[in-house]
Design a protein around this motif. Structure first.
Motif, mmCIF file in Angstrom:
data_model
loop_
_atom_site.group_PDB
_atom_site.id
_atom_site.type_symbol
_atom_site.label_atom_id
_atom_site.label_comp_id
_atom_site.label_asym_id
_atom_site.label_seq_id
_atom_site.Cartn_x
_atom_site.Cartn_y
_atom_site.Cartn_z
ATOM 1 N N MET A 1 0.852 -1.180 0.000
ATOM 2 C CA MET A 1 0.000 0.000 0.000
ATOM 3 C C MET A 1 0.896 1.240 0.000
ATOM 4 S SD MET A 1 -2.701 1.097 2.918
ATOM 5 C CE MET A 1 -4.011 2.132 2.406
ATOM 6 N N PRO A 2 0.787 2.082 -1.012
ATOM 7 C CA PRO A 2 1.625 3.281 -1.066
ATOM 8 C C PRO A 2 1.206 4.309 -0.005
ATOM 9 C CG PRO A 2 0.091 3.247 -2.909
ATOM 10 C CD PRO A 2 -0.071 1.942 -2.185
ATOM 11 N N VAL A 3 2.206 5.052 0.466
ATOM 12 C CA VAL A 3 1.952 6.100 1.453
ATOM 13 C C VAL A 3 1.369 7.311 0.729
ATOM 14 C CG1 VAL A 3 3.004 7.603 3.172
ATOM 15 C CG2 VAL A 3 3.872 5.284 2.852
ATOM 16 N N PRO A 4 0.253 7.855 1.222
ATOM 17 C CA PRO A 4 -0.370 9.008 0.547
ATOM 18 C C PRO A 4 0.559 10.227 0.524
ATOM 19 C CG PRO A 4 -1.838 8.076 2.222
ATOM 20 C CD PRO A 4 -0.510 7.407 2.378
ATOM 21 N N ILE A 5 0.528 10.936 -0.585
ATOM 22 C CA ILE A 5 1.362 12.130 -0.756
ATOM 23 C C ILE A 5 1.066 13.167 0.328
ATOM 24 C CG2 ILE A 5 1.863 14.070 -2.309
ATOM 25 C CD1 ILE A 5 3.098 11.453 -3.214
ATOM 26 N N TRP A 6 -0.212 13.332 0.681
ATOM 27 C CA TRP A 6 -0.578 14.335 1.693
ATOM 28 C C TRP A 6 0.105 14.031 3.017
ATOM 29 C CZ3 TRP A 6 -2.660 12.875 6.251
ATOM 30 C CH2 TRP A 6 -3.290 11.623 6.324
ATOM 31 N N ILE B 1 0.373 -4.624 10.574
ATOM 32 C CA ILE B 1 0.022 -5.096 11.919
ATOM 33 C C ILE B 1 -1.451 -4.846 12.202
ATOM 34 C CG2 ILE B 1 0.380 -4.673 14.387
ATOM 35 C CD1 ILE B 1 3.376 -4.193 13.665
ATOM 36 N N MET B 2 -1.940 -3.665 11.844
ATOM 37 C CA MET B 2 -3.348 -3.341 12.088
ATOM 38 C C MET B 2 -4.267 -4.265 11.293
ATOM 39 S SD MET B 2 -3.031 0.807 12.238
ATOM 40 C CE MET B 2 -4.782 1.094 12.133
ATOM 41 N N GLU B 3 -3.902 -4.550 10.041
ATOM 42 C CA GLU B 3 -4.714 -5.455 9.234
ATOM 43 C C GLU B 3 -4.724 -6.844 9.848
ATOM 44 O OE1 GLU B 3 -4.193 -3.367 4.845
ATOM 45 O OE2 GLU B 3 -3.016 -5.152 5.320
ATOM 46 N N GLU B 4 -3.587 -7.285 10.362
ATOM 47 C CA GLU B 4 -3.486 -8.594 11.003
ATOM 48 C C GLU B 4 -4.356 -8.660 12.255
ATOM 49 O OE1 GLU B 4 -2.336 -12.489 11.476
ATOM 50 O OE2 GLU B 4 -1.803 -11.202 9.796
ATOM 51 N N VAL B 5 -4.304 -7.603 13.069
ATOM 52 C CA VAL B 5 -5.095 -7.565 14.300
ATOM 53 C C VAL B 5 -6.587 -7.512 13.968
ATOM 54 C CG1 VAL B 5 -5.662 -6.112 16.296
ATOM 55 C CG2 VAL B 5 -3.259 -6.542 15.693
ATOM 56 N N MET C 1 3.013 -0.630 10.304
ATOM 57 C CA MET C 1 1.834 -0.388 11.141
ATOM 58 C C MET C 1 0.560 -0.850 10.450
ATOM 59 S SD MET C 1 2.464 3.282 13.102
ATOM 60 C CE MET C 1 1.305 4.003 12.022
ATOM 61 N N ILE C 2 0.423 -0.562 9.173
ATOM 62 C CA ILE C 2 -0.774 -0.973 8.425
ATOM 63 C C ILE C 2 -0.870 -2.497 8.406
ATOM 64 C CG2 ILE C 2 -1.797 -1.060 6.113
ATOM 65 C CD1 ILE C 2 -0.733 1.826 5.725
#
Length: 94
Positions: free
Chosen positions: A1-6, A87-91, A84-85
């Motif tokens: 998942m790419p990190v958003p430019i903003w 880990i969060m998806e796994e949880v 982090m993403i």
């Protein structure tokens, strides 16, 4: 998942604000003055204009290193966010 430019822009703006704050601190100004003084003492009695080539090289060298550090930091942030993403998806999947 790419990190958003903003998000990257927000981090960059925060770092810029932090650097402005650091440069305003008296300790930082003292260090810069000491650095200039030390450079002046390296070549006492010499024409400082002869060192212009060296100063130009040094500016380019330091700029290159700063860009490298910024790229490394940005990549570290991207990697941290992706971790982090993940880990969060796994949880959340449990």
């Amino acid at each position: 998942m790419p990190v958003p430019i903003w998000f990257l822009n927000a981090i960059r703006q925060r770092l810029d604000l932090i650097m402005l704050d650091i440069e305003r601190q008296s300790e930082w100004r003292k260090l810069r003055a000491e650095e200039r003084s030390a450079f002046g003492e390296m070549f006492p009695g010499e024409d400082k204009m002869k060192g212009a080539d060296y100063l130009e090289w040094e500016d380019k060298h330091l700029f290159r290193r700063a860009v490298e550090h910024e790229l490394l930091y940005t990549q570290g942030v991207k990697d941290g966010i992706q971790l982090m993403i993940g880990i969060m998806e796994e949880v959340n999947s449990k």
